[in-house]
Design a protein around this motif. Structure first.
Motif, PDB file in Angstrom:
ATOM      1  N   VAL A 168      17.241 -21.973 -41.929  1.00 25.62           N
ATOM      2  CA  VAL A 168      16.816 -22.360 -40.584  1.00 25.62           C
ATOM      3  C   VAL A 168      17.554 -21.536 -39.535  1.00 25.62           C
ATOM      4  CG1 VAL A 168      16.816 -24.230 -38.887  1.00 25.62           C
ATOM      5  CG2 VAL A 168      16.119 -24.687 -41.245  1.00 25.62           C
ATOM      6  N   CYS A 169      18.854 -21.370 -39.701  1.00 27.74           N
ATOM      7  CA  CYS A 169      19.639 -20.632 -38.705  1.00 27.74           C
ATOM      8  C   CYS A 169      19.279 -19.150 -38.680  1.00 27.74           C
ATOM      9  CB  CYS A 169      21.127 -20.797 -38.999  1.00 27.74           C
ATOM     10  SG  CYS A 169      21.767 -22.419 -38.564  1.00 27.74           S
ATOM     11  N   LEU A 170      19.113 -18.535 -39.841  1.00 32.62           N
ATOM     12  CA  LEU A 170      18.731 -17.122 -39.867  1.00 32.62           C
ATOM     13  C   LEU A 170      17.332 -16.936 -39.279  1.00 32.62           C
ATOM     14  CD1 LEU A 170      20.091 -15.931 -43.338  1.00 32.62           C
ATOM     15  CD2 LEU A 170      21.092 -15.588 -41.070  1.00 32.62           C
ATOM     16  N   GLY A 171      16.442 -17.882 -39.586  1.00 37.96           N
ATOM     17  CA  GLY A 171      15.108 -17.825 -38.996  1.00 37.96           C
ATOM     18  C   GLY A 171      15.145 -18.006 -37.493  1.00 37.96           C
ATOM     19  N   GLY A 172      15.958 -18.968 -37.012  1.00 39.74           N
ATOM     20  CA  GLY A 172      16.088 -19.180 -35.579  1.00 39.74           C
ATOM     21  C   GLY A 172      16.671 -17.963 -34.872  1.00 39.74           C
ATOM     22  N   ALA A 173      17.659 -17.330 -35.502  1.00 38.11           N
ATOM     23  CA  ALA A 173      18.244 -16.119 -34.921  1.00 38.11           C
ATOM     24  C   ALA A 173      17.207 -14.999 -34.825  1.00 38.11           C
ATOM     25  CB  ALA A 173      19.435 -15.669 -35.768  1.00 38.11           C
ATOM     26  N   THR A 182      18.904 -11.772 -27.592  1.00 40.10           N
ATOM     27  CA  THR A 182      19.846 -11.468 -28.673  1.00 40.10           C
ATOM     28  C   THR A 182      21.160 -12.241 -28.543  1.00 40.10           C
ATOM     29  OG1 THR A 182      20.558  -9.524 -27.413  1.00 40.10           O
ATOM     30  CG2 THR A 182      18.903  -9.175 -29.128  1.00 40.10           C
ATOM     31  N   ASP A 183      21.606 -12.512 -27.317  1.00 39.04           N
ATOM     32  CA  ASP A 183      22.851 -13.262 -27.139  1.00 39.04           C
ATOM     33  C   ASP A 183      22.741 -14.675 -27.723  1.00 39.04           C
ATOM     34  OD1 ASP A 183      24.061 -11.144 -25.903  1.00 39.04           O
ATOM     35  OD2 ASP A 183      23.748 -11.872 -23.863  1.00 39.04           O
ATOM     36  N   ALA A 184      21.553 -15.278 -27.609  1.00 35.68           N
ATOM     37  CA  ALA A 184      21.360 -16.638 -28.102  1.00 35.68           C
ATOM     38  C   ALA A 184      21.404 -16.713 -29.619  1.00 35.68           C
ATOM     39  CB  ALA A 184      20.025 -17.197 -27.597  1.00 35.68           C
ATOM     40  N   ALA A 185      21.244 -15.577 -30.294  1.00 28.44           N
ATOM     41  CA  ALA A 185      21.257 -15.559 -31.757  1.00 28.44           C
ATOM     42  C   ALA A 185      22.646 -15.755 -32.330  1.00 28.44           C
ATOM     43  CB  ALA A 185      20.658 -14.246 -32.275  1.00 28.44           C
ATOM     44  N   VAL A 186      23.681 -15.632 -31.498  1.00 29.82           N
ATOM     45  CA  VAL A 186      25.063 -15.697 -31.996  1.00 29.82           C
ATOM     46  C   VAL A 186      25.368 -17.053 -32.626  1.00 29.82           C
ATOM     47  CG1 VAL A 186      27.494 -15.660 -31.328  1.00 29.82           C
ATOM     48  CG2 VAL A 186      25.914 -13.954 -30.404  1.00 29.82           C
ATOM     49  N   LEU A 187      24.999 -18.139 -31.958  1.00 28.92           N
ATOM     50  CA  LEU A 187      25.359 -19.477 -32.452  1.00 28.92           C
ATOM     51  C   LEU A 187      24.714 -19.804 -33.801  1.00 28.92           C
ATOM     52  CD1 LEU A 187      25.484 -21.587 -29.176  1.00 28.92           C
ATOM     53  CD2 LEU A 187      27.380 -20.730 -30.556  1.00 28.92           C
ATOM     54  N   PRO A 188      23.392 -19.611 -33.969  1.00 29.22           N
ATOM     55  CA  PRO A 188      22.837 -19.864 -35.311  1.00 29.22           C
ATOM     56  C   PRO A 188      23.428 -18.954 -36.375  1.00 29.22           C
ATOM     57  CG  PRO A 188      21.149 -18.988 -33.832  1.00 29.22           C
ATOM     58  CD  PRO A 188      22.326 -19.341 -32.993  1.00 29.22           C
ATOM     59  N   LEU A 189      23.775 -17.729 -36.009  1.00 24.25           N
ATOM     60  CA  LEU A 189      24.418 -16.840 -36.978  1.00 24.25           C
ATOM     61  C   LEU A 189      25.800 -17.371 -37.363  1.00 24.25           C
ATOM     62  CD1 LEU A 189      23.510 -13.258 -35.698  1.00 24.25           C
ATOM     63  CD2 LEU A 189      22.704 -14.371 -37.790  1.00 24.25           C
ATOM     64  N   LEU A 236       9.936 -21.473 -28.618  1.00 22.43           N
ATOM     65  CA  LEU A 236      10.991 -21.421 -29.625  1.00 22.43           C
ATOM     66  C   LEU A 236      11.252 -22.792 -30.242  1.00 22.43           C
ATOM     67  CD1 LEU A 236      13.485 -19.013 -27.823  1.00 22.43           C
ATOM     68  CD2 LEU A 236      12.135 -18.516 -29.867  1.00 22.43           C
ATOM     69  N   LEU A 237      11.054 -23.873 -29.472  1.00 15.91           N
ATOM     70  CA  LEU A 237      11.220 -25.209 -30.047  1.00 15.91           C
ATOM     71  C   LEU A 237      10.246 -25.425 -31.189  1.00 15.91           C
ATOM     72  CD1 LEU A 237      12.391 -28.065 -30.143  1.00 15.91           C
ATOM     73  CD2 LEU A 237      10.742 -28.720 -28.372  1.00 15.91           C
ATOM     74  N   TRP A 238       8.995 -25.017 -30.982  1.00 14.03           N
ATOM     75  CA  TRP A 238       8.009 -25.152 -32.062  1.00 14.03           C
ATOM     76  C   TRP A 238       8.466 -24.373 -33.292  1.00 14.03           C
ATOM     77  CZ3 TRP A 238       4.790 -28.945 -31.402  1.00 14.03           C
ATOM     78  CH2 TRP A 238       4.319 -29.262 -30.125  1.00 14.03           C
ATOM     79  N   GLY A 239       9.030 -23.186 -33.055  1.00 14.78           N
ATOM     80  CA  GLY A 239       9.513 -22.384 -34.168  1.00 14.78           C
ATOM     81  C   GLY A 239      10.612 -23.082 -34.944  1.00 14.78           C
ATOM     82  N   TRP A 240      11.576 -23.686 -34.232  1.00 16.92           N
ATOM     83  CA  TRP A 240      12.657 -24.403 -34.902  1.00 16.92           C
ATOM     84  C   TRP A 240      12.131 -25.618 -35.661  1.00 16.92           C
ATOM     85  CZ3 TRP A 240      18.044 -23.828 -35.352  1.00 16.92           C
ATOM     86  CH2 TRP A 240      18.571 -22.697 -34.744  1.00 16.92           C
ATOM     87  N   LEU A 241      11.189 -26.345 -35.071  1.00 22.64           N
ATOM     88  CA  LEU A 241      10.611 -27.506 -35.763  1.00 22.64           C
ATOM     89  C   LEU A 241       9.888 -27.080 -37.038  1.00 22.64           C
ATOM     90  CD1 LEU A 241       9.194 -29.556 -32.741  1.00 22.64           C
ATOM     91  CD2 LEU A 241      11.226 -30.071 -34.117  1.00 22.64           C
ATOM     92  N   ILE A 242       9.224 -25.949 -36.993  1.00 20.51           N
ATOM     93  CA  ILE A 242       8.558 -25.419 -38.180  1.00 20.51           C
ATOM     94  C   ILE A 242       9.593 -25.056 -39.246  1.00 20.51           C
ATOM     95  CG2 ILE A 242       7.243 -23.436 -39.064  1.00 20.51           C
ATOM     96  CD1 ILE A 242       5.728 -23.527 -36.313  1.00 20.51           C
ATOM     97  N   LEU A 243      10.667 -24.382 -38.840  1.00 21.13           N
ATOM     98  CA  LEU A 243      11.697 -23.973 -39.789  1.00 21.13           C
ATOM     99  C   LEU A 243      12.377 -25.185 -40.441  1.00 21.13           C
ATOM    100  CD1 LEU A 243      13.320 -21.097 -37.696  1.00 21.13           C
ATOM    101  CD2 LEU A 243      11.940 -20.830 -39.769  1.00 21.13           C
ATOM    102  N   LEU A 244      12.469 -26.295 -39.742  1.00 26.69           N
ATOM    103  CA  LEU A 244      13.090 -27.516 -40.268  1.00 26.69           C
ATOM    104  C   LEU A 244      12.126 -28.341 -41.116  1.00 26.69           C
ATOM    105  CD1 LEU A 244      14.994 -28.549 -37.018  1.00 26.69           C
ATOM    106  CD2 LEU A 244      16.097 -28.129 -39.233  1.00 26.69           C
ATOM    107  N   GLY A 245      10.929 -27.814 -41.361  1.00 29.03           N
ATOM    108  CA  GLY A 245       9.844 -28.590 -41.935  1.00 29.03           C
ATOM    109  C   GLY A 245      10.134 -29.261 -43.258  1.00 29.03           C
ATOM    110  N   ILE A 246      10.794 -28.605 -44.187  1.00 27.62           N
ATOM    111  CA  ILE A 246      11.009 -29.189 -45.513  1.00 27.62           C
ATOM    112  C   ILE A 246      11.776 -30.501 -45.417  1.00 27.62           C
ATOM    113  CG2 ILE A 246      12.187 -28.885 -47.734  1.00 27.62           C
ATOM    114  CD1 ILE A 246      11.546 -25.928 -47.563  1.00 27.62           C
ATOM    115  N   PHE A 247      12.877 -30.496 -44.671  1.00 30.60           N
ATOM    116  CA  PHE A 247      13.676 -31.712 -44.551  1.00 30.60           C
ATOM    117  C   PHE A 247      12.955 -32.769 -43.721  1.00 30.60           C
ATOM    118  CE2 PHE A 247      18.386 -30.778 -45.612  1.00 30.60           C
ATOM    119  CZ  PHE A 247      18.013 -30.153 -46.789  1.00 30.60           C
ATOM    120  N   VAL A 248      12.303 -32.347 -42.633  1.00 31.74           N
ATOM    121  CA  VAL A 248      11.613 -33.302 -41.770  1.00 31.74           C
ATOM    122  C   VAL A 248      10.488 -34.009 -42.517  1.00 31.74           C
ATOM    123  CG1 VAL A 248      10.128 -33.526 -39.740  1.00 31.74           C
ATOM    124  CG2 VAL A 248      12.197 -32.129 -39.618  1.00 31.74           C
ATOM    125  N   VAL A 249       9.672 -33.258 -43.243  1.00 28.92           N
ATOM    126  CA  VAL A 249       8.527 -33.850 -43.935  1.00 28.92           C
ATOM    127  C   VAL A 249       8.979 -34.745 -45.076  1.00 28.92           C
ATOM    128  CG1 VAL A 249       6.523 -33.343 -45.389  1.00 28.92           C
ATOM    129  CG2 VAL A 249       6.899 -32.055 -43.279  1.00 28.92           C
TER     130      VAL A 249
END
Length: 338
Positions: A168-173, A182-189, A236-249
């Motif tokens: 999820v974090c690598l995908g979010g980055a 690019t600066d926002a990618a630091v935290l998920p990395l 980007l929120l939709w993207g993060w929700l998609i990446l979290l899909g396995i655990f959420v579902v």
């Protein structure tokens, strides 16, 4: 400080701390003993997720102190809510805390995070902009509390919670980079590398378990990062929700099925789809690797499509539909047959 140096250093810190925590747990007999609801068969040290907490929060403080353009609102949101949830989980790992007090602590941590973040921004849903106003705070708090709890529910076999967080974090980055943030990618990395250091010890067969301190911390931090993404760019929120899909579902489908059956949903069980799958395959490794494969080969491409202009809600439904099919196939929420 160079970002790559920082994230590699954080991985090393997490790796070393996990080794020390494992020795401590063995010396103090802090073991997870298998029972009828367990998905493992051998006594295993627990509490290794504290290494993720310490490593990430250390990286967060260093990033802020060295001028890596870290907004104050995300710094205080993550530091306060993450520390509170980790402490609550640590205390629960070492002595039971009543569910009502845990839940109160969860909502207090969510309220702190949202005080700094500002709730939910307006979202475009099926072509219409929806401004949630004050109701956005309620929806966002429920989202954060559910996410940190479902992450605890889903941390039931070796490596699965770690692999999910890294993917999820690598995908979010990647989504941030594609959008030019690019600066926002630091935290998920930072978080992904902190978890990677722990994963060395948690990869099947696990030498130490994460514990509630680690799983709850990952849930709330991922939730805060996803809400921050919404304020940067609502797609980007939709993207993060998609990446979290396995655990959420899996967690949501299982909970709803147990609620409809009248089960006591706060009691421990092993009826998640991933738990049925691990028993069917006889090992944890195939299921953990399948989670990584689904994230990288299915959810990430759909999230990228949404980030490049696809409709967020349609992308979410498209991503979740096969996951719902898998949840049904692997009997998520069903009573275990004797």
């Amino acid at each position: 400080m160079n970002v790559m140096v920082l994230i590699v250093a954080i991985a090393v810190v997490a790796w070393g701390l996990t080794a020390l925590l494992r020795r401590y747990a063995l010396a103090r007999s802090l073991m997870d003993i298998p029972n009828a609801r367990s998905s493992h068969s051998q006594p295993t040290p627990r509490g290794g997720g504290v290494a993720i907490v310490v490593a990430f929060l250390l990286g967060l403080c260093v990033a802020s102190a060295t001028g890596l353009d870290l907004p104050a609102e995300i710094y205080y949101s993550l530091l306060g809510s993450g520390s509170a949830i980790a402490l609550l989980g640590f205390l629960d790992d070492h002595g039971h805390i009543a569910a009502r007090w845990r839940l109160l602590g969860h909502f207090a941590a969510a309220a702190w995070a949202l005080f700094w973040l500002g709730g939910l921004p307006p979202l475009v849903i099926l072509g219409h902009s929806v401004d949630f106003g004050w109701s956005g705070y309620l929806l966002a708090s429920l989202y954060l509390v559910w996410l940190l709890n479902l992450y605890n529910f889903m941390d039931g076999i070796d490596g699965i919670a770690s692999i999910e967080a890294i993917c999820v974090c690598l995908g979010g980055a990647l989504l941030y980079v594609l959008h030019g943030y690019t600066d926002a990618a630091v935290l998920p990395l930072l978080l992904s590398f902190a978890v990677a250091g722990f994963l060395y010890w948690n990869f099947p067969p696990a030498k130490i378990f994460m514990g509630d301190a680690g799983s709850g911390f990952l849930g709330v931090v991922l939730g805060v990062l996803s809400l921050q993404a919404a304020w940067i760019d609502q797609s980007l929120l939709w993207g993060w929700l998609i990446l979290l899909g396995i655990f959420v579902v899996d967690a949501t489908f299982t909970l709803l099925r147990r609620l409809l059956r009248g089960d006591k949903v706060y009691e421990a069980h092993r009826s998640h789809a991933y738990q049925y799958a691990s028993r069917q395959f006889g090992r944890h490794l195939p299921v953990t690797l399948a989670v990584a494969a689904i994230n990288l080969c299915w959810l990430l491409p759909v999230a990228v499509w949404v980030a490049q202009g696809g409709d967020g809600l349609i992308g979410l439904l498209l991503a979740y539909l096969p996951l719902i099919v898998l949840a049904i196939k692997f009997r998520a929420g069903e009573l275990e047959r004797k």
